[in-house]
Each structure stands twice: as structure tokens, then as C-alpha cells.
Design a protein around this motif. Structure first.
Motif, PDB file in Angstrom:
ATOM      1  N   THR A   1       0.830  -1.209   0.000  1.00  0.00           N
ATOM      2  CA  THR A   1       0.000   0.000   0.000  1.00  0.00           C
ATOM      3  C   THR A   1       0.860   1.254   0.000  1.00  0.00           C
ATOM      4  O   THR A   1       0.599   2.198  -0.759  1.00  0.00           O
ATOM      5  N   VAL A   2       1.882   1.269   0.822  1.00  0.00           N
ATOM      6  CA  VAL A   2       2.764   2.442   0.879  1.00  0.00           C
ATOM      7  C   VAL A   2       3.463   2.640  -0.463  1.00  0.00           C
ATOM      8  O   VAL A   2       3.543   3.753  -0.979  1.00  0.00           O
ATOM      9  N   VAL A   3       3.957   1.556  -1.059  1.00  0.00           N
ATOM     10  CA  VAL A   3       4.636   1.665  -2.359  1.00  0.00           C
ATOM     11  C   VAL A   3       3.662   2.158  -3.427  1.00  0.00           C
ATOM     12  O   VAL A   3       3.994   3.052  -4.207  1.00  0.00           O
TER      13      VAL A   3
ATOM     14  N   TYR B   1       3.851   5.587  -5.525  1.00  0.00           N
ATOM     15  CA  TYR B   1       3.851   5.553  -6.989  1.00  0.00           C
ATOM     16  C   TYR B   1       2.760   6.468  -7.544  1.00  0.00           C
ATOM     17  O   TYR B   1       3.010   7.269  -8.447  1.00  0.00           O
ATOM     18  N   ALA B   2       1.551   6.364  -6.987  1.00  0.00           N
ATOM     19  CA  ALA B   2       0.433   7.180  -7.462  1.00  0.00           C
ATOM     20  C   ALA B   2       0.687   8.670  -7.258  1.00  0.00           C
ATOM     21  O   ALA B   2       0.236   9.493  -8.053  1.00  0.00           O
ATOM     22  N   MET B   3       1.411   9.000  -6.206  1.00  0.00           N
ATOM     23  CA  MET B   3       1.731  10.401  -5.916  1.00  0.00           C
ATOM     24  C   MET B   3       2.950  10.892  -6.700  1.00  0.00           C
ATOM     25  O   MET B   3       3.291  12.067  -6.624  1.00  0.00           O
TER      26      MET B   3
ATOM     27  N   LEU C   1      10.891   8.845  -2.429  1.00  0.00           N
ATOM     28  CA  LEU C   1      10.847   8.868  -0.965  1.00  0.00           C
ATOM     29  C   LEU C   1      10.978   7.457  -0.390  1.00  0.00           C
ATOM     30  O   LEU C   1      11.569   7.273   0.672  1.00  0.00           O
ATOM     31  N   ILE C   2      10.422   6.488  -1.083  1.00  0.00           N
ATOM     32  CA  ILE C   2      10.462   5.101  -0.627  1.00  0.00           C
ATOM     33  C   ILE C   2      11.794   4.460  -1.022  1.00  0.00           C
ATOM     34  O   ILE C   2      12.331   3.619  -0.294  1.00  0.00           O
TER      35      ILE C   2
ATOM     36  N   LEU D   1       5.264  10.867   2.991  1.00  0.00           N
ATOM     37  CA  LEU D   1       4.245  10.947   1.937  1.00  0.00           C
ATOM     38  C   LEU D   1       3.168  11.968   2.295  1.00  0.00           C
ATOM     39  O   LEU D   1       2.701  12.718   1.434  1.00  0.00           O
ATOM     40  N   TYR D   2       2.792  11.996   3.558  1.00  0.00           N
ATOM     41  CA  TYR D   2       1.815  13.004   3.980  1.00  0.00           C
ATOM     42  C   TYR D   2       2.369  14.409   3.803  1.00  0.00           C
ATOM     43  O   TYR D   2       1.691  15.305   3.288  1.00  0.00           O
TER      44      TYR D   2
END
Length: 141
Positions: free
Chosen positions: A75-77, A81-83, A88-89, A137-138
Motif C-alpha cells: 500500500t505504501v509503495v 507511486y500514485a503520488m 521517498l520510498i 508521503l503526507y
């Protein structure tokens, strides 16, 4: 062909680890069934109907632990990716997968108190990275 980002590579590695662990204990069980040493329905959920060797049970538990944690990492990845924020990851992706592989290895090796302590700390390190990524991400939105 473009190279994979470390985050996507780590996600593929985590998925592969999960599959390898599953094949480890399922392969053992299939061999028992094919050799007529156990019935195919000998392993029921929640009921101790067949006693596997300790190593097989530990492999199964390591697999289930991956099943529990893979969706969180994925989910984080996917959100990164979507953002458009995979970078960052990427910074800690290989550290994360290294911790995950180490945790699974420790899980399979032994379940004495020392190994469980090590395994717990490896998991805690992974969750710390996840929390760090969520914050990043936030903040990047």
C-alpha cells in the motif's frame, strides 16, 4: 527497458519471499499426500489434525507473517507511486527488504526467547520505516 526503482524491486522481493515460504511448507505437504503418508485434508484451519515437523511449522508461520505485512508495504509503495513520490520510498527500500528477509530467516531458524526478541526488533524496525514513509508521503502531498 528502464531499471526498476528500489521500491518496486523491494515489493517484488517481498512478494517472492512470501511465495517461496508458501512453497516451502506446501511442497512438504504435497509430498506427503503424493506418497500416501497423509490425506489431502489432513491440514484444516484452526485444528491440529496433522503434526508437521517444527521447521515446517516455522516456515508456515513465517509465510503467514509475510501475508500479514505485505499489504501494508504494498500500500505504501502504491501510494508513493500514485503520488509520483517513489523516490521517498527508494531511499530505504532495500533496508526494509533486508530487515524483512532477516526477520523471516530468524523466524524459520528458531523460536527460542532470544530469536523471538530479535525477530520482534526486526519487525519494529520495519514498522518504524513504514511510519517514516507515511509521514514523508503526507508531508509531500
Amino acid at each position: 527497458m528502464t531499471p526498476l526503482s528500489p521500491a518496486i524491486c523491494a515489493l517484488l522481493c517481498f512478494t517472492a519471499l512470501t511465495v517461496v515460504l508458501a512453497l516451502g511448507y506446501v511442497g512438504y505437504r504435497v509430498a506427503l499426500v503424493l506418497s500416501f503418508k497423509a490425506a489431502a485434508n489432513s491440514w484444516t484451519r484452526g485444528a491440529a489434525s496433522h503434526v508437521d515437523p517444527a521447521i515446517v511449522t516455522r516456515v508456515q508461520h513465517a509465510h503467514m507473517n509475510c501475508i500479514e505485512n505485505l499489504p501494508v508495504f504494498a500500500t505504501v509503495v502504491f501510494i508513493a507511486y500514485a503520488m509520483g513520490q517513489l523516490a521517498l520510498i527508494d531511499e530505504l527500500a532495500m533496508v526494509f527488504i533486508g530487515l524483512r528477509v532477516a526477520q523471516s530467516a530468524v523466524h524459520v531458524i528458531n523460536t527460542n526467547a532470544t530469536m523471538v526478541f530479535i525477530r520482534g526488533n526486526l519487525w519494529l524496525a520495519q514498522m518504524s520505516i513504514i511510519v517514516f514513509w507515511l509521514y514523508q508521503l503526507y508531508a509531500a502531498h
